[in-house]
Design a protein around this motif. Structure first.
Motif, PDB file in Angstrom:
ATOM      1  N   GLU C 204       0.759  -0.969  -0.274  1.00  0.00           N
ATOM      2  CA  GLU C 204       0.081   0.147   0.092  1.00  0.00           C
ATOM      3  C   GLU C 204       1.080   0.976   0.020  1.00  0.00           C
ATOM      4  N   SER C 205       0.096   2.295  -0.654  1.00  0.00           N
ATOM      5  CA  SER C 205       1.706   3.443  -1.358  1.00  0.00           C
ATOM      6  C   SER C 205       0.413   4.714  -0.164  1.00  0.00           C
ATOM      7  N   ALA C 206      -0.696   4.691  -1.269  1.00  0.00           N
ATOM      8  CA  ALA C 206      -2.027   5.714  -1.694  1.00  0.00           C
ATOM      9  C   ALA C 206      -1.616   6.662   0.016  1.00  0.00           C
ATOM     10  N   ILE C 207      -2.570   5.567   0.780  1.00  0.00           N
ATOM     11  CA  ILE C 207      -2.876   5.915   2.264  1.00  0.00           C
ATOM     12  C   ILE C 207      -1.662   6.338   3.275  1.00  0.00           C
ATOM     13  N   LEU C 208      -0.034   5.766   2.684  1.00  0.00           N
ATOM     14  CA  LEU C 208       0.679   5.908   3.561  1.00  0.00           C
ATOM     15  C   LEU C 208       1.554   7.307   2.855  1.00  0.00           C
ATOM     16  N   ILE C 209       1.771   8.095   1.658  1.00  0.00           N
ATOM     17  CA  ILE C 209       1.942   8.887   1.910  1.00  0.00           C
ATOM     18  C   ILE C 209       1.425  10.378   2.820  1.00  0.00           C
ATOM     19  N   TYR C 210       0.206  10.047   2.614  1.00  0.00           N
ATOM     20  CA  TYR C 210      -1.042  10.596   3.464  1.00  0.00           C
ATOM     21  C   TYR C 210       0.149  10.846   5.317  1.00  0.00           C
ATOM     22  N   THR C 211       0.060   9.994   5.577  1.00  0.00           N
ATOM     23  CA  THR C 211      -0.018   9.639   7.393  1.00  0.00           C
ATOM     24  C   THR C 211       1.598   9.282   7.606  1.00  0.00           C
ATOM     25  N   ALA C 212       2.275   8.412   6.670  1.00  0.00           N
ATOM     26  CA  ALA C 212       3.749   7.908   7.166  1.00  0.00           C
ATOM     27  C   ALA C 212       4.341   8.659   6.628  1.00  0.00           C
ATOM     28  N   GLY C 213       4.529   9.360   6.082  1.00  0.00           N
ATOM     29  CA  GLY C 213       4.974  10.664   5.584  1.00  0.00           C
ATOM     30  C   GLY C 213       6.385   9.834   4.466  1.00  0.00           C
ATOM     31  N   LEU C 214       7.007  10.454   3.698  1.00  0.00           N
ATOM     32  CA  LEU C 214       8.387   9.520   2.948  1.00  0.00           C
ATOM     33  C   LEU C 214       9.430  10.209   2.653  1.00  0.00           C
TER      34      LEU C 214
END
Ligand SMILES: Nc1ncnc2c1ncn2[C@@H]1O[C@H](COP(=O)(O)OP(=O)(O)OP(=O)(O)O)[C@@H](O)[C@H]1O
Ligand SMILES: Nc1ncnc2c1ncn2[C@@H]1O[C@H](COP(=O)(O)OP(=O)(O)OP(=O)(O)O)[C@@H](O)[C@H]1O
Ligand SMILES: [Mg+2]
Ligand SMILES: [Mg+2]
Ligand SMILES: O=P([O-])([O-])[O-]
Lengths: 259, 313, 285, 279, 259
Positions: C204-214
């Motif tokens: 999963e990426s879409a969710i984590l870009i907004y919540t876990a950061g890059l």
């Protein structure tokens, strides 16, 4: 008509040294049996003895199961059906089958009956109409369903469904009817109707019927074969089997010592 | 003999002596039973609470858009120029529909044939290979699909379109592969779970395998297949990253299948990060998310109707 | 054309489809692994990413992938299994149950981007978690939840009804029957289901870009749930899109291959014990 | 025992300051610790990342988390507290007036128009570039190239670079909606590199040998050209904090502004020092 | 011991005007029946007549099914089991059940037997060991399995599994054993073993057994009740039912006119 009469009409099916294995499980042992034309042969025996398995070798329905090995010969009308050149599809058209649980297709009553003719290439509506009516009449169902031919067959009662399945089979004009406990899921009245039907049909067809109900075998069949653990213990005229069986095991079974 | 009678009286006596012990244990078990039941019901309720808070939250935020933009503009205008306060989301809706339909249409033949193959034709060892294989398709991350789309499919399509390979077509190809396992496995289950007696009945009438599949099995499995298709659609509608990488992302109506456009999900990711919370622009993005959510819910309702119909039959 | 020719053609067609599916997968795997495996080295797998110069690794991302997965399962498993048990066992056919069931299905159909937005506003902003491992895993838990509910329900339903009856007929409470008979018997399919959930979560990426950061913490491993938690798949997204390291392409290939290997390994790791349990349960039959 | 438990954290905190000083005599100030998140402009990202690398090497207890997302994202994140630092190529707009943002100008970031290698055009006038980006010119032959379709590559609306192009090149006119939009500068460079006949814009750190920078009004990008006002394609890079910077954030910003970093690293990274234009 | 003897020991179960509905389907009609302690009562009748349904009212297993409505009384040991205050869990401990298909848990043989005692709070290994051995011995299975107690119970043959289920039941020391066609899935030899077992067990327990096999009912039971379409047609001593039934329908059924 007496039994003796019919024997003269000749042997329809001849089974020689038939063995069947489900993988490691040797389910049928050296079966030898011959069945006369236009008779009703009943197969009896306790659960798991191989009645259904045997029945299904006669139209090669067991081919569908993986890991089945069969050897021996089954000769129907002089032709070995396990010969590699045998066309299974036309064999099954000729040797039709009725199952324990009624299995109409989820389509209209009409389409159920017309299914067989259609897959064998009949397209003309008029011809189909005629086949449908004739088959339903032969199966003693026409009067009950003639006004609802376009309704789903699943809406029929269990007994009606079973007769529908018989009608569906008659529509492809088989020679031999195999019936695997055709009444065991039916109520007493439906059972009676199906039993009566078999009596009518035997004038035109050769019928082999598996049943758990020994009274049923006694009532309707001309010949009875008793299976036990994959072995054909005894096969004879029905009145003989039920009065003076030659094998002790047959006697034990029909008197209810087990099963 | 006597020893047996002794034993019996012994155990009876024991039971009489310590009735409270058994009772306490039983009472404890009853209490545990009640507590666990409450926990289970609680968990179930929590799931409902979550979905409703998501709907409420996204809905509440999204509907605010309408204080600045009329619904007819949002849903029917094709002009999306936020810098000029133009918020016509029609191109996104249109492309979403187009992309979803196209990907399902492309996916369906392969998925359905694969399902039939696995359920009815493949010998068991082939099935043993195919099943985990289709599961693996699901395990491939969408970014990886996107990467392959970007590096293989887009350049390939570019050869046929004056050097431009972005758009709905590459996205649909990628999505078709991504949703294939979903449709396949649900259809396969549907076909496999048909009672074997249907197949037997047909074969016993002298039908060939193909006739049986085509005339009996597929029609009978139709509700299940439809469910698979709808779930596949749901996946296609919701997919974001892979689509983002290959669709071009222009806020305009697609002129062809190889023309840069934007779907709802990618419209949201593209701008969500940099629009200020509470601005009309930002609200419009939430409204798009709400539309996505509602479409997905609609699909669920359709599935339920399909299921109910087939139950009635 | 006779029906038999048609049948033969159809059979060939179906075999061809099966072959295409396998070939397609093989092509994906060869492409991803073929390009990526040469990039994999111990240094790449465990090393810290280099922001500017070539030669960095993805160690922290790999760690974060698992850490976030673990935490998200920690949040979602109890609730998911609880709700699944409710639906499989306690639920009567009434409106409340229907309502729960629709909720689960609705939650399952929520596009991941919507979860991303929701998590971003709820966890990242309102609860002040910022971009963090905690925010990411909490949001990811929402994604996993409905699938877990279903997996549990299906797994429990596939346990023969007779076990349930047998246990109750011996005078057990419902909870005793669930804990001692149903859940153990459902364990293999439960585990398979969880593997699928985990595979999806890992990718999963879409969710984590907004919540876990890059971005990642400087420490490895960093168990601090408040630090930023870029995962392997978000790193892949990041690297292919905005990284300036000269070897970005290679990192992307390597990450893709690694990601795939991780998912594969995960499947195997869980599949083997679950097969073993299955075998034990069925008495070696 | 109860009391000591409560005291322990306080003790260690006090003790922490001198301890590193003792072990690493080189460090003059007490050790700084904490996590700094910086998000925003992808143009500035290379600089922030490089600075973060160096700064973390010098400060063993600080984690800097630099991410991109675009200038709009940076401003938004710093305003709502999601990031400690928000970087942007453009000044914060009026909607951020009352958010208490404090500006730190850290560098000048030149950018360039880039084309794919097959494009045989080396220079574009401002008018030509504007016509291409507004969609008036769609074929390279209209600007002296071969007969091939122009594929324009954009950044999304929240991008500072896009805003700068709109302002400097287009004179405020709207972009064409045709073409491909890519999330970040790196992706633009990649896309232009692999798409024939394409044109895009990236900050100079993203230039590489798969793409070609074209001259703007006949002037190629160079430090002197900017200094002399001949090359107008550049942005002033801002790093915003919410309120005055404190602690690790402050130390990090101080490091970026230090003569050491500004004098050497900034130009190594193909940026220009913040004070270039003031001189 | 004769039947008369046992009647003196008193009534164990008393069913009064029991009616049961599955939703709209009225499955049991005004059943009145009393069953004596330490006897074997057989329930016979054609498929679907309500035998299983009736059996399952006796330990309230029907509670698990949705939309079931029950009225009337069932009194076991003087207590109405449908009283709201009845603890269903302890009722089921007291009135145990063996099902048509053997349903051992997917655990070791030992754990299967120990399951019941454990859920009722017995934890001591020594006690459990003793219960396991005693129950297996009572079920005539000890010798066959004593060396493989830690192996999965699913590895046993069907007949062994069924005796295991009986042993598992005996381990919780019930008073009443309900058996729903316990031998219908078994081969003749296993059937015989289970039948013999019932004869031993009836000294300690009250047994109610559903069977399709009329010979079985005749062989093993003291009393027989004949059900038809949810109605209890006739209930009497077994030899009476099988020799001189008072109802025509009973006679039709046992002579195989239907079913
Ligand atoms: N598909 C199969 N695979 C493996 N073994 C099978 C299969 N079908 C039946 N058997 C086995 O073959 C034996 C004979 O089964 P069959 O179904 O022929 O018995 P039957 O006499 O028809 O019994 P019933 O009266 O219960 O229908 C049984 O031991 C059964 O377990
Ligand atoms: N769970 C259920 N829900 C609704 N109807 C049911 C249910 N179980 C049984 N019935 C119906 O109740 C009637 C009696 O069923 P029951 O199972 O008691 O018959 P039976 O005598 O045990 O038959 P068999 O000999 O086939 O086991 C049947 O008409 C059946 O369809
Ligand atoms: Mg059979
Ligand atoms: Mg029953
Ligand atoms: O990412 P930007 O620098 O263009 O804002």
């Amino acid at each position: 008509m007496t039994v003796a009469n019919r024997i003269e009409t000749g042997t329809k099916i001849n089974v020689n040294q038939l063995n069947l294995y489900y993988g490691e499980n040797h389910a049928l042992h050296n079966i030898d049996l011959s069945i006369e034309q236009n008779t009703i042969a009943a197969l009896i025996g306790p659960s798991g003895c191989g009645k259904s398995t045997f029945l299904r070798t006669l139209n090669r329905m067991n081919d569908l199961i993986e890991n089945v090995r069969i050897n021996g010969d089954i000769i129907i009308d002089g032709q070995n059906i396990y010969d590699p050149t045998t066309d299974v599809v036309s064999l099954r058209k000729k040797v039709g089958m009725v199952f324990q649980r009624p299995n109409p297709f989820p389509m209209s009553i009409y389409d159920n009956i017309a299914y067989g003719p259609r897959i064998h290439g009949i397209k003309k509506k008029a011809v189909l109409d005629e086949i449908v009516e004739r088959s339903l009449q032969q199966a003693a169902l026409w009067d009950e369903v003639k006004d609802r031919l376009d309704k789903s067959a699943l809406g029929l009662s269990g007994g009606q469904q079973q007769r529908l399945c018989i009608a569906r089979l008659l529509a492809v004009e088989p020679d031999v009817l195999l019936m695997d406990e055709p009444t065991s899921a039916l109520d007493p009245i439906s059972t009676l109707k199906v039993e009566e039907l078999t009596q009518v049909l035997k004038d035109k067809y050769t019928i082999i019927i598996v049943t758990h109900n020994m009274q049923q075998a006694a009532r309707i069949s001309d010949y009875t074969s008793f299976f036990l653990n994959g072995v054909l213990v005894e096969s004879d005229k029905t009145d003989k089997i039920f009065t003076t069986p030659s094998d002790q095991r047959t006697e034990d079974y029909i008197t209810g010592r087990f099963g | 003999m006597s020893s047996y009678a002794d034993q019996l009286t012994d155990s009876l006596e024991q039971a009489r002596k310590e009735p409270s012990k058994g009772n306490r244990w039983t009472r404890g078990q009853h209490r545990n039973d009640r507590i666990m039941r409450i926990i289970f019901v609680g968990s179930a309720i929590l799931v409902s609470v979550i979905i409703f808070s998501i709907i409420a939250f996204v809905g509440w935020q999204g509907v605010k858009t309408f204080s600045a933009v009329s619904p007819s503009e949002f849903f029917f205008s094709t002009d999306w120029t936020p810098s000029k306060d133009k918020f016509g989301a029609f191109p996104f809706l249109y492309s979403t529909m187009l992309l979803t339909l196209l990907s399902v249409v492309m996916s369906l033949p392969l998925a359905l044939a694969g399902a039939v193959f696995m359920a009815k034709i493949a010998p068991s060892w082939v099935r043993e290979i195919l099943r985990p294989a289709t599961d693996l398709f699901v395990g491939i991350p969408s970014v990886v699909y996107g990467l392959i789309g970007l590096t293989v499919i887009v350049p390939f399509l570019a050869k046929f379109n004056e050097g431009f390979g972005y758009g709905i077509l590459p996205a649909a190809i990628i999505l078709a592969i991504m949703i294939m396992p979903t449709i396949l496995s649900i259809s396969e289950d549907a076909i496999r779970s048909l009672p074997g007696r249907l197949e037997e009945a047909s074969l016993a009438l002298g039908a060939t395998r193909w006739q049986t599949i085509w005339r009996v099995l597929l029609p009978a499995a139709r509700p299940g297949i439809l469910t698979g298709v709808i779930l596949g659609m749901g996946r296609a509608i919701g997919e974001t990253m892979a689509v983002f990488m290959v669709i071009g992302n222009s806020p305009q109506m697609p002129k062809s299948l190889l023309s840069s456009t934007t779907v709802l999900t990618t419209a949201v990711v593209k701008d969500m990060g940099n629009t200020h919370y509470g601005s009309t622009w930002n609200n419009a993005l939430f409204l798009m998310a709400l539309v996505l959510l509602l479409i997905s819910l609609l699909l669920i309702i359709v599935i339920r109707i399909v299921a109910k119909r087939s139950e009635l039959k | 054309m006779t029906s038999k020719t048609t049948d033969r053609i159809a059979t060939i067609f179906f075999w061809a489809t099966g072959l295409i599916i396998v070939l397609l997968l093989a092509w994906f795997l060869i492409r991803i692994l073929g390009d990526g495996l040469p990039m994999l080295s111990w240094n790449f797998i465990t090393g810290r990413p280099s922001e500017v110069r070539a030669g960095g690794g993805v160690g922290p991302q790999l760690f974060n992938s698992f850490y976030i997965l673990f935490l998200s399962l920690l949040f979602s498993l109890p609730i998911g299994i609880g709700a699944g048990v409710y639906l499989a066992i306690y639920a009567k056919k009434n409106q409340f149950t229907d309502f729960i069931r629709v909720s689960v299905e609705a939650l399952a159909s929520v596009p991941s981007i919507v979860f991303g937005l929701f998590g971003f506003l709820l966890f990242v902003n309102w609860m002040g978690l910022k971009f963090s491992i905690l925010g990411g895993s909490a949001t990811l838990a929402l994604l996993n939840l409905p699938v877990l509910v279903r997996v549990t329900e299906v797994a429990l339903r596939s346990v023969p009804e007779s076990y349930w009856e047998a246990s109750l007929a011996l005078g057990s409470t419902q909870w005793q029957a669930i804990r001692k008979v149903l859940l153990p018997a459902a364990l293999p399919s439960l585990m398979t289901g969880i593997t699928l959930v985990a595979g999806r979560a890992l990718g999963e990426s879409a969710i984590l870009i907004y919540t876990a950061g890059l971005s990642v913490s400087r420490y490895l491993p960093d168990f601090n749930i408040f630090s930023m938690g870029e995962t392997l798949s978000t790193h892949l997204w990041y690297v292919q899109s905005e990284a300036i390291v000269p070897d970005a392409k290679n990192i992307a290939k390597g990450s893709a291959a690694l990601l795939l290997l991780v998912v594969l390994a995960f499947n195997l790791l869980i599949a083997i014990p679950s097969r073993m349990i299955q075998k034990k349960l069925s008495g070696g039959k | 025992a109860c009391g000591s438990k409560a005291q322990t954290p306080a003790d260690t905190k006090q003790g922490a300051a001198p301890a590193p000083a003792a072990t690493t005599p080189a460090a003059q100030a007490p050790a700084i610790e904490g996590t700094v998140t910086a998000s925003g402009s992808s143009a500035l990202l290379p600089l922030v990342k490089a600075a973060a690398d160096d700064f973390m090497k010098k400060n063993a207890k600080v984690t800097i988390n630099p991410t991109a997302g675009g200038s709009g994202t940076g401003l938004k994140n710093v305003a709502d507290g999601t990031s400690d630092i928000g970087s942007s190529d453009i000044e914060a707009g009026p909607e951020y007036k009352d958010k208490g943002l404090v500006d730190h100008i850290v560098a000048v970031a030149p950018f360039a128009l880039i084309v794919s290698k097959d494009v045989n055009v080396d220079s574009l006038t401002k008018q030509q570039a504007a016509d291409i980006y507004t969609g008036k010119i769609t074929n390279w032959k209209d600007v002296g190239g071969k007969d091939a379709k122009i594929i324009v590559v954009h950044r999304p609306d929240g991008s500072g670079s896009r805003a700068l192009v709109k302002q400097i090149v287009l004179g405020g006119a709207e972009f064409t909606k045709d073409g491909v939009t890519q999330e970040s500068s790196g992706a633009v460079a990649t896309t232009v590199g692999q798409t024939q006949g394409s044109i895009g814009y990236v900050d100079t750190p993203y230039l590489n040998d798969t793409i070609k920078a074209v001259k703007f009004d006949g002037v190629a990008f160079s430090k002197d050209a900017i200094k002399d006002g001949k090359y107008p394609l550049y942005g002033i890079e801002h790093m915003y904090t919410k309120g005055e910077a404190k602690g690790a954030t402050k130390a990090f910003l101080d490091y970026i502004m230090s003569a050491d970093f500004q004098g050497k690293s900034v130009e190594e990274l193909k940026f220009l020092p913040a004070n270039l234009l003031k001189k």
